[in-house]
Write a protein that holds these residues in place. Structure first.
Motif, PDB file in Angstrom:
ATOM      1  N   ASP A 192       9.276  30.856 -49.370  1.00  0.00           N
ATOM      2  CA  ASP A 192       8.636  32.075 -49.856  1.00  0.00           C
ATOM      3  C   ASP A 192       7.877  32.792 -48.742  1.00  0.00           C
ATOM      4  O   ASP A 192       7.687  34.011 -48.799  1.00  0.00           O
ATOM      5  N   ALA A 193       7.457  32.030 -47.724  1.00  0.00           N
ATOM      6  CA  ALA A 193       6.748  32.614 -46.589  1.00  0.00           C
ATOM      7  C   ALA A 193       7.708  33.138 -45.516  1.00  0.00           C
ATOM      8  O   ALA A 193       7.274  33.551 -44.433  1.00  0.00           O
ATOM      9  N   GLY A 194       9.014  33.121 -45.810  1.00  0.00           N
ATOM     10  CA  GLY A 194       9.991  33.656 -44.869  1.00  0.00           C
ATOM     11  C   GLY A 194      10.430  32.687 -43.800  1.00  0.00           C
ATOM     12  O   GLY A 194      10.966  33.097 -42.767  1.00  0.00           O
ATOM     13  N   VAL A 195      10.236  31.390 -44.051  1.00  0.00           N
ATOM     14  CA  VAL A 195      10.600  30.363 -43.071  1.00  0.00           C
ATOM     15  C   VAL A 195      11.940  29.741 -43.472  1.00  0.00           C
ATOM     16  O   VAL A 195      12.123  29.338 -44.625  1.00  0.00           O
ATOM     17  N   ARG A 196      12.875  29.681 -42.543  1.00  0.00           N
ATOM     18  CA  ARG A 196      14.158  29.010 -42.771  1.00  0.00           C
ATOM     19  C   ARG A 196      13.940  27.502 -42.693  1.00  0.00           C
ATOM     20  O   ARG A 196      13.377  26.991 -41.723  1.00  0.00           O
ATOM     21  N   VAL A 197      14.382  26.792 -43.717  1.00  0.00           N
ATOM     22  CA  VAL A 197      14.137  25.355 -43.800  1.00  0.00           C
ATOM     23  C   VAL A 197      15.413  24.601 -43.459  1.00  0.00           C
ATOM     24  O   VAL A 197      16.448  24.769 -44.115  1.00  0.00           O
ATOM     25  N   LEU A 198      15.341  23.764 -42.423  1.00  0.00           N
ATOM     26  CA  LEU A 198      16.475  22.963 -41.964  1.00  0.00           C
ATOM     27  C   LEU A 198      16.168  21.488 -42.167  1.00  0.00           C
ATOM     28  O   LEU A 198      15.087  21.025 -41.813  1.00  0.00           O
ATOM     29  N   ALA A 199      17.107  20.770 -42.733  1.00  0.00           N
ATOM     30  CA  ALA A 199      16.976  19.327 -42.881  1.00  0.00           C
ATOM     31  C   ALA A 199      17.698  18.655 -41.723  1.00  0.00           C
ATOM     32  O   ALA A 199      18.880  18.924 -41.478  1.00  0.00           O
ATOM     33  N   ALA A 200      16.998  17.812 -40.988  1.00  0.00           N
ATOM     34  CA  ALA A 200      17.614  17.079 -39.882  1.00  0.00           C
ATOM     35  C   ALA A 200      18.233  15.804 -40.422  1.00  0.00           C
ATOM     36  O   ALA A 200      17.534  14.941 -40.947  1.00  0.00           O
ATOM     37  N   ASP A 201      19.557  15.691 -40.286  1.00  0.00           N
ATOM     38  CA  ASP A 201      20.253  14.530 -40.834  1.00  0.00           C
ATOM     39  C   ASP A 201      21.523  14.289 -40.028  1.00  0.00           C
ATOM     40  O   ASP A 201      22.266  15.235 -39.738  1.00  0.00           O
ATOM     41  N   GLY A 202      21.769  13.043 -39.682  1.00  0.00           N
ATOM     42  CA  GLY A 202      22.932  12.703 -38.872  1.00  0.00           C
ATOM     43  C   GLY A 202      24.253  13.028 -39.534  1.00  0.00           C
ATOM     44  O   GLY A 202      25.281  13.141 -38.862  1.00  0.00           O
ATOM     45  N   ALA A 203      24.246  13.190 -40.864  1.00  0.00           N
ATOM     46  CA  ALA A 203      25.468  13.513 -41.590  1.00  0.00           C
ATOM     47  C   ALA A 203      25.576  15.003 -41.913  1.00  0.00           C
ATOM     48  O   ALA A 203      26.411  15.407 -42.716  1.00  0.00           O
ATOM     49  N   GLY A 204      24.724  15.808 -41.296  1.00  0.00           N
ATOM     50  CA  GLY A 204      24.725  17.231 -41.591  1.00  0.00           C
ATOM     51  C   GLY A 204      26.020  17.927 -41.219  1.00  0.00           C
ATOM     52  O   GLY A 204      26.671  17.576 -40.228  1.00  0.00           O
ATOM     53  N   GLU A 205      26.401  18.918 -42.015  1.00  0.00           N
ATOM     54  CA  GLU A 205      27.622  19.675 -41.735  1.00  0.00           C
ATOM     55  C   GLU A 205      27.443  20.600 -40.534  1.00  0.00           C
ATOM     56  O   GLU A 205      28.402  20.885 -39.823  1.00  0.00           O
ATOM     57  N   ARG A 206      26.237  21.064 -40.326  1.00  0.00           N
ATOM     58  CA  ARG A 206      25.948  21.947 -39.201  1.00  0.00           C
ATOM     59  C   ARG A 206      25.581  21.130 -37.977  1.00  0.00           C
ATOM     60  O   ARG A 206      24.959  20.083 -38.071  1.00  0.00           O
TER      61      ARG A 206
END
Length: 284
Positions: A192-206
């Motif tokens: 809501d504050a305009g921050v992009r939230v990224l999850a750090a995970d070894g199985a991530g698609e990105r």
């Protein structure tokens, strides 16, 4: 400068400080222990809500002489300053080899709403991080990368665990830290504050390199880092805008939490500071 001499580990002041090794007493007293010259120096300089963070200082005579500037500054800030023998300091300290100087500090965590109101550009969120050494080290990495804040979710380790405080090496006193925030609330508030939230995970698609190459890392960003043993659960990954992995170019099975956090936070920090974009963590 006159200082009372504490010659016995049975002193009431020593007993009160020693109790802060236990979480329930820390919570009741809203005090914690900072050990070693670096942490105590930072505690002396820190003020929360206009009040000095350091309330009490214990030092052996040798340490008081070696770190005289800390002792003088603590006294000037209004802290109660005591000299004590090595046995007494060892009774307060939580380390195998005490450095002879220990401070008692007020809690200094910040309300999550204040962090959001400051419009942060880079935030580390620790979700289910249980190891205090890792938590303190990630906090130190966030400080070094120039992050604006750290958030510990309600399922994470106590910020004021002595091992967390030591591992932060004074960084605890450098940036706002919110504690006990449910992960859903943390993600929703940051989004809501305009921050992009990224999850750090070894199985991530990105892939982190791909995110950098695509120029997607320059805006306000929060990284969610998970438990050392099992990472982030699916429900937490689903909250994030993207799930991103740190690429493993060699034969290592994985990176530990603090190393992965350092890579991710520095990648974001560089991308945010780059005027012409950022192609990789190591590019010049």
């Amino acid at each position: 400068m006159g200082t009372p001499e504490l010659i016995s580990p049975r002193s009431p002041r020593v007993a009160a400080a020693r109790r802060l090794a236990r979480r329930n007493f820390r919570g009741k007293e809203r005090r914690f222990i900072a050990e070693g010259p670096q942490a105590v120096r930072e505690a002396v300089a820190h003020r929360g809500d206009g009040e000095p963070t350091l309330t009490e200082l214990f030092a052996t005579p040798d340490a008081a002489e070696r770190y005289a500037e800390i002792v003088v500054a603590a006294h000037a800030a209004g802290a109660r300053v005591h000299t004590a023998d090595a046995e007494t300091l060892a009774d307060i300290s939580q380390t195998v080899t005490p450095q002879g100087i220990v401070g008692v500090c007020r809690f200094l965590d910040s309300p999550f709403e204040e962090i959001l109101a400051a419009r942060p550009k880079l935030v580390a969120v620790l979700a289910n991080v249980r190891d205090p050494g890792n938590a303190g080290t990630v906090l130190r990495c966030a400080d070094a990368a120039g992050a604006d804040a750290v958030v510990l979710t309600d399922a994470s380790v106590d910020l004021y665990n002595p091992k967390s405080v030591r591992a932060s090496v004074g960084s605890l006193f450098h940036l706002p830290v919110a504690v006990g925030v449910p992960v859903e609330r943390a993600v929703r508030g940051l989004s809501d504050a305009g921050v992009r939230v990224l999850a750090a995970d070894g199985a991530g698609e990105r892939d982190l390199d791909g995110e950098l190459d695509g120029g997607a890392m320059g805006g306000p960003t929060a990284w969610i880092f998970g438990n050392e043993a099992w990472g982030l659960p699916e429900e937490t990954r689903a909250l994030a805008d993207e799930v991103v992995r740190v690429p493993i170019h060699g034969r290592a099975e994985s990176l530990n939490l603090a190393t992965a956090a350092a890579v991710c936070l520095y990648a974001s920090a560089r991308a945010q500071r780059a005027s012409g974009g950022c192609r990789s963590v190591t590019s010049s």
